[in-house]
Scaffold this motif. Sequence first.
Motif, PDB file in Angstrom:
ATOM      1  N   LYS A  88       3.166  -1.919  15.912  1.00  0.00           N
ATOM      2  CA  LYS A  88       2.455  -2.070  14.642  1.00  0.00           C
ATOM      3  C   LYS A  88       2.335  -3.527  14.194  1.00  0.00           C
ATOM      4  CE  LYS A  88       3.677   2.522  12.886  1.00  0.00           C
ATOM      5  NZ  LYS A  88       4.386   3.285  11.845  1.00  0.00           N
ATOM      6  N   ALA A  89       3.029  -4.420  14.897  1.00  0.00           N
ATOM      7  CA  ALA A  89       3.034  -5.837  14.503  1.00  0.00           C
ATOM      8  C   ALA A  89       1.759  -6.540  14.971  1.00  0.00           C
ATOM      9  CB  ALA A  89       4.260  -6.531  15.086  1.00  0.00           C
ATOM     10  N   ASN A  90       1.412  -7.644  14.285  1.00  0.00           N
ATOM     11  CA  ASN A  90       0.263  -8.433  14.722  1.00  0.00           C
ATOM     12  C   ASN A  90       0.650  -9.294  15.936  1.00  0.00           C
ATOM     13  OD1 ASN A  90       1.306 -11.080  13.856  1.00  0.00           O
ATOM     14  ND2 ASN A  90       1.001 -10.312  11.762  1.00  0.00           N
ATOM     15  N   PRO A  91      -0.298  -9.860  16.650  1.00  0.00           N
ATOM     16  CA  PRO A  91       0.005 -10.604  17.885  1.00  0.00           C
ATOM     17  C   PRO A  91       1.010 -11.740  17.703  1.00  0.00           C
ATOM     18  CG  PRO A  91      -2.343 -10.142  17.758  1.00  0.00           C
ATOM     19  CD  PRO A  91      -1.760  -9.707  16.456  1.00  0.00           C
ATOM     20  N   LEU A  92       0.941 -12.452  16.575  1.00  0.00           N
ATOM     21  CA  LEU A  92       1.873 -13.554  16.360  1.00  0.00           C
ATOM     22  C   LEU A  92       3.303 -13.041  16.222  1.00  0.00           C
ATOM     23  CD1 LEU A  92       2.294 -16.583  15.898  1.00  0.00           C
ATOM     24  CD2 LEU A  92       1.909 -16.184  13.445  1.00  0.00           C
ATOM     25  N   VAL A  93       3.473 -11.975  15.454  1.00  0.00           N
ATOM     26  CA  VAL A  93       4.798 -11.392  15.278  1.00  0.00           C
ATOM     27  C   VAL A  93       5.323 -10.855  16.608  1.00  0.00           C
ATOM     28  CG1 VAL A  93       6.121  -9.552  14.160  1.00  0.00           C
ATOM     29  CG2 VAL A  93       4.446 -10.865  12.841  1.00  0.00           C
ATOM     30  N   ARG A  94       4.442 -10.236  17.386  1.00  0.00           N
ATOM     31  CA  ARG A  94       4.854  -9.732  18.693  1.00  0.00           C
ATOM     32  C   ARG A  94       5.370 -10.852  19.585  1.00  0.00           C
ATOM     33  NH1 ARG A  94       0.287  -5.378  20.776  1.00  0.00           N
ATOM     34  NH2 ARG A  94       0.428  -3.923  19.005  1.00  0.00           N
ATOM     35  N   PHE A  95       4.688 -12.003  19.539  1.00  0.00           N
ATOM     36  CA  PHE A  95       5.110 -13.151  20.342  1.00  0.00           C
ATOM     37  C   PHE A  95       6.545 -13.546  20.006  1.00  0.00           C
ATOM     38  CE2 PHE A  95       5.669 -17.775  20.599  1.00  0.00           C
ATOM     39  CZ  PHE A  95       5.414 -17.989  21.953  1.00  0.00           C
ATOM     40  N   PHE A  96       6.833 -13.648  18.709  1.00  0.00           N
ATOM     41  CA  PHE A  96       8.186 -14.057  18.298  1.00  0.00           C
ATOM     42  C   PHE A  96       9.201 -12.946  18.537  1.00  0.00           C
ATOM     43  CE2 PHE A  96       5.779 -17.275  15.876  1.00  0.00           C
ATOM     44  CZ  PHE A  96       6.490 -18.404  16.259  1.00  0.00           C
ATOM     45  N   MET A  97       8.791 -11.694  18.419  1.00  0.00           N
ATOM     46  CA  MET A  97       9.708 -10.599  18.707  1.00  0.00           C
ATOM     47  C   MET A  97      10.182 -10.657  20.163  1.00  0.00           C
ATOM     48  SD  MET A  97       8.124  -7.321  16.636  1.00  0.00           S
ATOM     49  CE  MET A  97       9.471  -6.197  17.058  1.00  0.00           C
ATOM     50  N   LYS A  98       9.255 -10.894  21.066  1.00  0.00           N
ATOM     51  CA  LYS A  98       9.616 -10.989  22.484  1.00  0.00           C
ATOM     52  C   LYS A  98      10.622 -12.114  22.728  1.00  0.00           C
ATOM     53  CE  LYS A  98       5.345  -9.138  24.529  1.00  0.00           C
ATOM     54  NZ  LYS A  98       4.157  -9.467  25.372  1.00  0.00           N
ATOM     55  N   LYS A  99      10.453 -13.206  21.994  1.00  0.00           N
ATOM     56  CA  LYS A  99      11.318 -14.367  22.183  1.00  0.00           C
ATOM     57  C   LYS A  99      12.694 -14.179  21.554  1.00  0.00           C
ATOM     58  CE  LYS A  99       8.272 -17.111  24.238  1.00  0.00           C
ATOM     59  NZ  LYS A  99       8.489 -17.597  25.623  1.00  0.00           N
ATOM     60  N   MET A 100      12.735 -13.549  20.381  1.00  0.00           N
ATOM     61  CA  MET A 100      13.952 -13.546  19.572  1.00  0.00           C
ATOM     62  C   MET A 100      14.794 -12.275  19.653  1.00  0.00           C
ATOM     63  SD  MET A 100      12.564 -15.447  16.128  1.00  0.00           S
ATOM     64  CE  MET A 100      12.054 -17.160  16.158  1.00  0.00           C
ATOM     65  N   ILE A 101      14.177 -11.135  19.881  1.00  0.00           N
ATOM     66  CA  ILE A 101      14.920  -9.874  19.844  1.00  0.00           C
ATOM     67  C   ILE A 101      16.059  -9.824  20.856  1.00  0.00           C
ATOM     68  CG2 ILE A 101      14.755  -7.385  20.263  1.00  0.00           C
ATOM     69  CD1 ILE A 101      13.763  -8.223  17.493  1.00  0.00           C
ATOM     70  N   PRO A 102      15.867 -10.277  22.111  1.00  0.00           N
ATOM     71  CA  PRO A 102      16.993 -10.215  23.065  1.00  0.00           C
ATOM     72  C   PRO A 102      18.247 -10.942  22.577  1.00  0.00           C
ATOM     73  CG  PRO A 102      14.955 -10.600  24.248  1.00  0.00           C
ATOM     74  CD  PRO A 102      14.634 -10.728  22.785  1.00  0.00           C
ATOM     75  N   SER A 103      18.084 -12.137  22.015  1.00  0.00           N
ATOM     76  CA  SER A 103      19.259 -12.880  21.537  1.00  0.00           C
ATOM     77  C   SER A 103      19.846 -12.236  20.285  1.00  0.00           C
ATOM     78  CB  SER A 103      18.881 -14.339  21.251  1.00  0.00           C
ATOM     79  OG  SER A 103      17.870 -14.421  20.259  1.00  0.00           O
ATOM     80  N   LEU A 104      18.993 -11.649  19.452  1.00  0.00           N
ATOM     81  CA  LEU A 104      19.498 -10.961  18.264  1.00  0.00           C
ATOM     82  C   LEU A 104      20.292  -9.716  18.643  1.00  0.00           C
ATOM     83  CD1 LEU A 104      16.443 -11.286  15.853  1.00  0.00           C
ATOM     84  CD2 LEU A 104      18.718 -12.280  15.519  1.00  0.00           C
ATOM     85  N   ARG A 105      19.854  -9.031  19.686  1.00  0.00           N
ATOM     86  CA  ARG A 105      20.622  -7.890  20.169  1.00  0.00           C
ATOM     87  C   ARG A 105      22.000  -8.330  20.662  1.00  0.00           C
ATOM     88  NH1 ARG A 105      15.885  -4.786  23.645  1.00  0.00           N
ATOM     89  NH2 ARG A 105      15.030  -3.537  21.924  1.00  0.00           N
ATOM     90  N   GLN A 106      22.045  -9.431  21.395  1.00  0.00           N
ATOM     91  CA  GLN A 106      23.333  -9.942  21.875  1.00  0.00           C
ATOM     92  C   GLN A 106      24.248 -10.273  20.706  1.00  0.00           C
ATOM     93  OE1 GLN A 106      22.199 -13.246  24.385  1.00  0.00           O
ATOM     94  NE2 GLN A 106      22.156 -11.975  26.231  1.00  0.00           N
ATOM     95  N   TRP A 107      23.685 -10.936  19.685  1.00  0.00           N
ATOM     96  CA  TRP A 107      24.487 -11.278  18.510  1.00  0.00           C
ATOM     97  C   TRP A 107      24.965 -10.024  17.798  1.00  0.00           C
ATOM     98  CZ3 TRP A 107      23.523  -9.918  13.452  1.00  0.00           C
ATOM     99  CH2 TRP A 107      24.408 -10.449  12.514  1.00  0.00           C
ATOM    100  N   ASP A 108      24.089  -9.033  17.680  1.00  0.00           N
ATOM    101  CA  ASP A 108      24.439  -7.811  16.963  1.00  0.00           C
ATOM    102  C   ASP A 108      25.622  -7.107  17.625  1.00  0.00           C
ATOM    103  OD1 ASP A 108      23.955  -6.020  14.826  1.00  0.00           O
ATOM    104  OD2 ASP A 108      22.929  -4.648  16.180  1.00  0.00           O
TER     105      ASP A 108
END
Length: 364
Positions: A128-148
């Motif tokens: 449901k995210a726009n292309p810009l948000v998707r770009f940052f999600m791909k970059k940031m979500i893996p590290s956020l999962r590790q932190w979580d």
Amino acid sequence: MKVAIVHYWLVTMRGGEKVLEELCKMFPQADIFTNVYNPDKISDTIKSHKIYTTKINSWPLAKKLYQKYMPFMPKALMELNLTGYDLVISSESGPAKGVCPAPNAFHLCYCHTPMRYLWDMYHEYFDKANPLVRFFMKKMIPSLRQWDVMSSNLVDHFVANSSFVQARIKRYYNRNSDVVFPPCEIEKYLDNPREPKDYYLFFGQLVGYKRADLAIEACVKSGRKIVVIGDGKSKQAKQYARSGLVTFTGRVSDQKVAEYLSGAKALLFPGIEDFGIIPVEANAAGCPVLAYKKGGACDSILENKTGLFFEEQTVDSLIACIDAFEKRQDDFTDRAVYTSHVQQFSKENFVNKITKIVQDKKRI
């Protein structure tokens, strides 16, 4: 005992903030720490405490764009100085548990849910995210999962708000937890007169995962009336309204909610919630609940006594559930059964269980 309560952000009064209110009453001496704070939107009970914020609170438009700043919250939380606090209670739904307590402090995490946008609902948010948000999600979500996952090791004891969340804590953090249901305001509905009329009820925000569309379509397809209470817009609102079966009320007062619960044949609850306070309030008012058999509803509804479940999240499955309910409506009229059932969701029960956990674990 010096107490710190860490809450992800304070920008509205929803279910998580209602839990925080009760914690504030339990620990009137507690200090509150949060990422973003909007005092105009927060209750006097919470505002009566000292409230400290992370650096994110001073960032541009933080009170509106706080979720966009979520990737920066882990570091901001770790910069909080909790030295000297004996008990740290993190209220977790967004980032909150990642604080660093003192070595001898006891860290209790009340988990409303592991962050959905990091885990089981990631693909739904991504689609449901726009292309810009998707770009940052791909970059940031893996590290956020590790932190979580890593930050879960900073917690001494987890408390989940439902069996559903308990299973998710075990799945994503590999940690055991106790289930303590959130405090619900059952008292204001217990004396509600029960006078069923010819309509079903949906109550909740008109957002995708609540599945208002499923409830409405089931009623329209089967020729039944439904009242829809809640903020938001339905794309098919005009089409539904033309059927003469659907009434959209928008947001209404607590008194009107009680009146609608009094008159509804049953509350339809087709979404998946981590807990879901609305079915508890409906049962407190003596109103049966017809719910999708997944999520917190499995805890809040007593099957065949205070409601029924349907197995598939489809219109036809819900219609079959409504049909089954109407064949045996008399089985759901014993008000004493509802009153007895909802006691486990009372504020008193919440306070007693949290107090016992703290006393047992902290030995105070």
